[in-house]
Design a protein around this motif. Structure first.
Motif, PDB file in Angstrom:
ATOM      1  N   ASN A 165       0.823  -1.215   0.000  1.00  0.00           N
ATOM      2  CA  ASN A 165       0.000   0.000   0.000  1.00  0.00           C
ATOM      3  C   ASN A 165       0.859   1.269   0.000  1.00  0.00           C
ATOM      4  O   ASN A 165       0.535   2.262  -0.675  1.00  0.00           O
ATOM      5  CB  ASN A 165      -0.918   0.006   1.222  1.00  0.00           C
ATOM      6  CG  ASN A 165      -1.974  -1.082   1.144  1.00  0.00           C
ATOM      7  OD1 ASN A 165      -2.320  -1.562   0.051  1.00  0.00           O
ATOM      8  ND2 ASN A 165      -2.487  -1.498   2.302  1.00  0.00           N
ATOM      9  N   GLN A 166       1.959   1.249   0.778  1.00  0.00           N
ATOM     10  CA  GLN A 166       2.837   2.418   0.823  1.00  0.00           C
ATOM     11  C   GLN A 166       3.499   2.668  -0.518  1.00  0.00           C
ATOM     12  O   GLN A 166       3.632   3.825  -0.955  1.00  0.00           O
ATOM     13  CB  GLN A 166       3.906   2.210   1.913  1.00  0.00           C
ATOM     14  CG  GLN A 166       4.852   3.391   2.086  1.00  0.00           C
ATOM     15  CD  GLN A 166       4.130   4.651   2.491  1.00  0.00           C
ATOM     16  OE1 GLN A 166       3.281   4.620   3.388  1.00  0.00           O
ATOM     17  NE2 GLN A 166       4.430   5.765   1.837  1.00  0.00           N
ATOM     18  N   GLU A 167       3.903   1.638  -1.190  1.00  0.00           N
ATOM     19  CA  GLU A 167       4.543   1.794  -2.508  1.00  0.00           C
ATOM     20  C   GLU A 167       3.549   2.347  -3.533  1.00  0.00           C
ATOM     21  O   GLU A 167       3.928   3.116  -4.428  1.00  0.00           O
ATOM     22  CB  GLU A 167       5.123   0.457  -2.984  1.00  0.00           C
ATOM     23  CG  GLU A 167       6.296  -0.056  -2.164  1.00  0.00           C
ATOM     24  CD  GLU A 167       7.480   0.897  -2.175  1.00  0.00           C
ATOM     25  OE1 GLU A 167       7.591   1.716  -3.117  1.00  0.00           O
ATOM     26  OE2 GLU A 167       8.306   0.823  -1.244  1.00  0.00           O
ATOM     27  N   LYS A 168       2.269   1.966  -3.406  1.00  0.00           N
ATOM     28  CA  LYS A 168       1.266   2.537  -4.306  1.00  0.00           C
ATOM     29  C   LYS A 168       1.097   4.039  -4.048  1.00  0.00           C
ATOM     30  O   LYS A 168       0.928   4.817  -4.990  1.00  0.00           O
ATOM     31  CB  LYS A 168      -0.073   1.813  -4.125  1.00  0.00           C
ATOM     32  CG  LYS A 168      -0.095   0.413  -4.704  1.00  0.00           C
ATOM     33  CD  LYS A 168      -1.508  -0.091  -4.959  1.00  0.00           C
ATOM     34  CE  LYS A 168      -2.294  -0.154  -3.668  1.00  0.00           C
ATOM     35  NZ  LYS A 168      -3.660  -0.687  -3.909  1.00  0.00           N
ATOM     36  N   VAL A 169       1.161   4.434  -2.743  1.00  0.00           N
ATOM     37  CA  VAL A 169       1.076   5.868  -2.415  1.00  0.00           C
ATOM     38  C   VAL A 169       2.273   6.608  -2.996  1.00  0.00           C
ATOM     39  O   VAL A 169       2.148   7.699  -3.562  1.00  0.00           O
ATOM     40  CB  VAL A 169       1.008   6.069  -0.887  1.00  0.00           C
ATOM     41  CG1 VAL A 169       1.162   7.543  -0.536  1.00  0.00           C
ATOM     42  CG2 VAL A 169      -0.307   5.533  -0.344  1.00  0.00           C
ATOM     43  N   ASN A 170       3.464   5.989  -2.889  1.00  0.00           N
ATOM     44  CA  ASN A 170       4.672   6.614  -3.449  1.00  0.00           C
ATOM     45  C   ASN A 170       4.569   6.761  -4.957  1.00  0.00           C
ATOM     46  O   ASN A 170       5.015   7.758  -5.530  1.00  0.00           O
ATOM     47  CB  ASN A 170       5.899   5.789  -3.091  1.00  0.00           C
ATOM     48  CG  ASN A 170       6.199   5.814  -1.602  1.00  0.00           C
ATOM     49  OD1 ASN A 170       5.721   6.692  -0.888  1.00  0.00           O
ATOM     50  ND2 ASN A 170       6.967   4.830  -1.130  1.00  0.00           N
ATOM     51  N   LEU A 171       3.958   5.785  -5.602  1.00  0.00           N
ATOM     52  CA  LEU A 171       3.768   5.877  -7.050  1.00  0.00           C
ATOM     53  C   LEU A 171       2.829   7.026  -7.392  1.00  0.00           C
ATOM     54  O   LEU A 171       3.070   7.769  -8.357  1.00  0.00           O
ATOM     55  CB  LEU A 171       3.204   4.555  -7.576  1.00  0.00           C
ATOM     56  CG  LEU A 171       2.851   4.536  -9.073  1.00  0.00           C
ATOM     57  CD1 LEU A 171       4.093   4.823  -9.924  1.00  0.00           C
ATOM     58  CD2 LEU A 171       2.218   3.196  -9.466  1.00  0.00           C
ATOM     59  N   GLY A 172       1.761   7.181  -6.591  1.00  0.00           N
ATOM     60  CA  GLY A 172       0.852   8.299  -6.824  1.00  0.00           C
ATOM     61  C   GLY A 172       1.549   9.644  -6.648  1.00  0.00           C
ATOM     62  O   GLY A 172       1.332  10.586  -7.425  1.00  0.00           O
ATOM     63  N   GLY A 173       2.428   9.763  -5.633  1.00  0.00           N
ATOM     64  CA  GLY A 173       3.180  11.003  -5.434  1.00  0.00           C
ATOM     65  C   GLY A 173       4.128  11.286  -6.578  1.00  0.00           C
ATOM     66  O   GLY A 173       4.258  12.439  -7.016  1.00  0.00           O
ATOM     67  N   ALA A 174       4.772  10.237  -7.083  1.00  0.00           N
ATOM     68  CA  ALA A 174       5.674  10.417  -8.216  1.00  0.00           C
ATOM     69  C   ALA A 174       4.898  10.846  -9.454  1.00  0.00           C
ATOM     70  O   ALA A 174       5.378  11.682 -10.243  1.00  0.00           O
ATOM     71  CB  ALA A 174       6.446   9.118  -8.483  1.00  0.00           C
ATOM     72  N   GLN A 175       3.684  10.292  -9.608  1.00  0.00           N
ATOM     73  CA  GLN A 175       2.859  10.680 -10.753  1.00  0.00           C
ATOM     74  C   GLN A 175       2.431  12.144 -10.642  1.00  0.00           C
ATOM     75  O   GLN A 175       2.435  12.887 -11.636  1.00  0.00           O
ATOM     76  CB  GLN A 175       1.638   9.767 -10.832  1.00  0.00           C
ATOM     77  CG  GLN A 175       0.744  10.021 -12.030  1.00  0.00           C
ATOM     78  CD  GLN A 175       1.429   9.734 -13.348  1.00  0.00           C
ATOM     79  OE1 GLN A 175       2.017   8.651 -13.529  1.00  0.00           O
ATOM     80  NE2 GLN A 175       1.399  10.686 -14.269  1.00  0.00           N
ATOM     81  N   GLN A 176       2.063  12.586  -9.406  1.00  0.00           N
ATOM     82  CA  GLN A 176       1.688  13.977  -9.204  1.00  0.00           C
ATOM     83  C   GLN A 176       2.861  14.913  -9.488  1.00  0.00           C
ATOM     84  O   GLN A 176       2.690  15.967 -10.106  1.00  0.00           O
ATOM     85  CB  GLN A 176       1.191  14.179  -7.771  1.00  0.00           C
ATOM     86  CG  GLN A 176      -0.205  13.641  -7.524  1.00  0.00           C
ATOM     87  CD  GLN A 176      -0.676  13.922  -6.107  1.00  0.00           C
ATOM     88  OE1 GLN A 176       0.128  14.116  -5.204  1.00  0.00           O
ATOM     89  NE2 GLN A 176      -1.980  13.924  -5.905  1.00  0.00           N
ATOM     90  N   THR A 177       4.044  14.522  -9.020  1.00  0.00           N
ATOM     91  CA  THR A 177       5.232  15.346  -9.286  1.00  0.00           C
ATOM     92  C   THR A 177       5.481  15.457 -10.780  1.00  0.00           C
ATOM     93  O   THR A 177       5.800  16.544 -11.294  1.00  0.00           O
ATOM     94  CB  THR A 177       6.455  14.725  -8.592  1.00  0.00           C
ATOM     95  OG1 THR A 177       6.208  14.642  -7.185  1.00  0.00           O
ATOM     96  CG2 THR A 177       7.697  15.574  -8.831  1.00  0.00           C
ATOM     97  N   PHE A 178       5.315  14.351 -11.484  1.00  0.00           N
ATOM     98  CA  PHE A 178       5.504  14.372 -12.935  1.00  0.00           C
ATOM     99  C   PHE A 178       4.475  15.294 -13.606  1.00  0.00           C
ATOM    100  O   PHE A 178       4.814  16.075 -14.503  1.00  0.00           O
ATOM    101  CB  PHE A 178       5.380  12.945 -13.486  1.00  0.00           C
ATOM    102  CG  PHE A 178       5.487  12.871 -14.983  1.00  0.00           C
ATOM    103  CD1 PHE A 178       6.715  12.947 -15.621  1.00  0.00           C
ATOM    104  CD2 PHE A 178       4.340  12.738 -15.769  1.00  0.00           C
ATOM    105  CE1 PHE A 178       6.809  12.889 -17.001  1.00  0.00           C
ATOM    106  CE2 PHE A 178       4.429  12.681 -17.150  1.00  0.00           C
ATOM    107  CZ  PHE A 178       5.665  12.761 -17.766  1.00  0.00           C
ATOM    108  N   ASP A 179       3.214  15.202 -13.152  1.00  0.00           N
ATOM    109  CA  ASP A 179       2.175  16.058 -13.732  1.00  0.00           C
ATOM    110  C   ASP A 179       2.449  17.534 -13.459  1.00  0.00           C
ATOM    111  O   ASP A 179       2.213  18.390 -14.326  1.00  0.00           O
ATOM    112  CB  ASP A 179       0.811  15.664 -13.161  1.00  0.00           C
ATOM    113  CG  ASP A 179       0.359  14.287 -13.627  1.00  0.00           C
ATOM    114  OD1 ASP A 179       0.904  13.803 -14.642  1.00  0.00           O
ATOM    115  OD2 ASP A 179      -0.510  13.700 -12.962  1.00  0.00           O
TER     116      ASP A 179
END
Length: 386
Positions: A160-174
Motif C-alpha cells: 500500500n505504501q509503494e502505491k502511495v509513493n507511485l501516486g506522489g511520483a505521478q503527481q510530481t511528474f504532472d
C-alpha cells in the motif's frame, strides 16, 4: 591796541550768540520724529515645520506565482478593484527537460517498487493461507501462525505504501509537465489569484512574459501589486535640524500638489532612529497616517508636503514679532506702550507661541493698548500751493 582787541572779542561773542540763536531756530524748524503705533489683535498662531515626500499605500501586497512558467492570460489591469480569491492571471508551464526526465525516472522506479511489493505480498499471502490451514488442523502452534499473519500484514502495508509513493511520483511528474495535478486543489495551480482585497496598482508583466516562482532562493516575479487605497500614509524626510523638534503623534496637515485647495489631516506615526546622508545633509524618514474625511481619491505616489504642527494657539492675543524688544542685559522681552501723544512707557511682556511673524502675548498688554512701532516716520514735506 586794547580797543582793537576788545572789539574783536565783542564781535566773536556776537557771532557766537547769533550762531546759537540760528541753531536753536533751525532745530525748532526741523520736522519732528513721529512713531506709529499698532494694537494687539486676536490671532490663531501655528508654529510648524515642513517635510517633503509622497503619498503611498500603508500596505502593498505583491502577488507572485507558486510555479514558474509563461503568462498565458491576464484578467486585471491597473485601477481595478478586486476581492480576495479573484483570478488575476494564468500561467502556462514550460517543463524543464532535466526535471521532466528526473520525474519520469522516479515514476519508473516507483512502479518497480510497487511490482516488487506486490510479488512479496502474493508470496506472503500463499504462506499465510497454508499456515492457516495447518493451524486449523492443529498441526502448527498458534505462535507459528501469528508469525505468518504478521509477515502477511507487513507485506500488505508495504504494498500500500509503494502505491502511495507511485501516486506522489505521478503527481510530481504532472506538476513538472503541466503545472497542476489532480487531488492537490489550489496548492499546485496555474491560476494566480488575489490573496487580499484592494485596488490593482500595477501589473508589471504582459502576456508571454516568463515568470519565476517564489521560493527560498528567489523572490519570484511580481505579477500584480495590490493595496487598500483607503489606507494611505505620507512618507517623507526631515532635516536633522528639525528632527529634534518633532515627536510621534503630532498632527500633520498634508497638501498634495496635484489636488488644489485641499488639506488632509494626518498623525505622525514614525520617526526613523537613524538618519541618511543626502547631498551633504542628514535626513530622517518619517511616516504619517492619513485620516480621510471625504471621497477625494488620492493616487499612490503623488508628491506631497506635510506641515508638522509643533504648537498651536487659537484665538489668542497677538502682536507682530517686530514690535518686541529685548533688554540688552536680561534679554527679557518688552514693548513700549503709548501713554500720551508720542509718549511711551516700557511694559515687560510674557510671550507664547510664535510663527516668526506673529507672537502670542500671555501678559503685559491688553487689546486696547497702542504699541510703539520702531520705524521712525517723518511727515511728508509740504510744498507751496499744495
Amino acid at each position: 591796541m586794547k580797543r582793537t582787541g576788545t572789539v574783536i572779542v565783542l564781535v566773536l561773542i556776537l557771532i557766537s550768540f547769533l550762531g546759537g540763536i540760528w541753531y536753536i531756530w533751525s532745530k525748532d524748524q526741523a520736522d519732528p520724529v513721529i512713531y506709529e503705533t499698532e494694537t494687539p489683535s486676536k490671532q490663531t498662531i501655528v508654529r510648524k515645520t515642513v517635510a517633503t515626500g509622497s503619498i503611498v499605500p500603508k500596505e502593498e501586497v505583491l502577488i507572485k506565482p507558486n510555479i514558474s512558467g509563461i503568462i498565458d492570460e491576464i484578467f486585471v489591469e491597473a485601477g481595478d478593484v478586486i476581492k480576495a480569491g479573484d483570478l488575476i492571471a494564468k500561467v502556462k508551464v514550460v517543463p524543464n527537460v532535466s526535471s521532466l526526465s528526473s520525474a519520469r525516472n522516479n515514476i519508473n522506479s516507483a512502479r518497480t517498487q510497487v511490482e516488487t511489493a506486490r510479488l512479496a505480498l502474493e508470496s506472503q499471502r500463499s504462506i499465510y493461507n497454508r499456515q492457516k490451514g495447518l493451524f486449523d488442523k492443529g498441526v502448527i502452534s498458534a505462535n507459528e501462525f501469528d508469525q505468518a499473519q504478521l509477515s502477511f500484514d507487513q507485506a500488505q502495508q508495504r504494498y500500500n505504501q509503494e502505491k502511495v509513493n507511485l501516486g506522489g511520483a505521478q503527481q510530481t511528474f504532472d506538476i513538472v509537465k503541466t503545472g497542476t495535478a489532480s487531488g492537490l486543489g489550489a496548492s499546485a495551480n496555474t491560476e494566480i489569484r488575489a490573496t487580499v482585497a484592494g485596488m490593482v496598482l500595477d501589473v508589471p508583466v504582459k502576456t508571454g512574459n516568463q515568470v519565476i516562482e517564489s521560493n527560498n532562493f528567489n523572490d519570484g516575479t511580481t505579477i500584480a501589486t495590490l493595496a487598500d487605497v483607503d489606507k494611505m500614509i505620507f512618507e517623507g524626510k526631515v532635516d536633522e535640524s528639525e528632527v529634534g523638534k518633532i515627536t510621534e503623534n503630532l498632527p500633520l496637515e498634508i497638501t498634495v500638489g496635484a489636488i488644489e485647495n485641499k488639506k488632509f489631516d494626518a498623525v505622525l506615526d514614525y520617526i526613523a532612529p537613524k538618519g541618511v546622508s543626502e547631498n551633504g545633509a542628514i535626513q530622517f524618514a518619517i511616516k504619517g497616517s492619513l485620516s480621510k474625511q471625504d471621497t477625494t481619491f488620492i493616487r499612490a505616489g503623488l508628491s506631497a508636503n506635510a506641515s508638522i504642527i509643533l504648537a498651536k494657539a487659537e484665538d489668542v492675543l497677538a502682536i507682530k514679532e517686530a514690535l518686541v524688544q529685548y533688554d540688552p542685559k536680561t534679554q527679557q522681552p518688552f514693548v513700549e506702550v503709548a501713554i500720551g501723544d508720542q509718549e511711551f512707557e516700557r511694559r515687560d511682556v510674557t510671550l507664547g507661541v510664535s510663527d516668526g511673524l506673529q507672537v502670542e502675548v500671555l501678559s503685559g498688554v491688553s487689546e486696547n493698548d497702542k504699541i510703539k512701532v520702531w520705524n521712525q516716520l517723518k511727515p511728508a514735506p509740504s510744498f507751496g500751493g499744495r
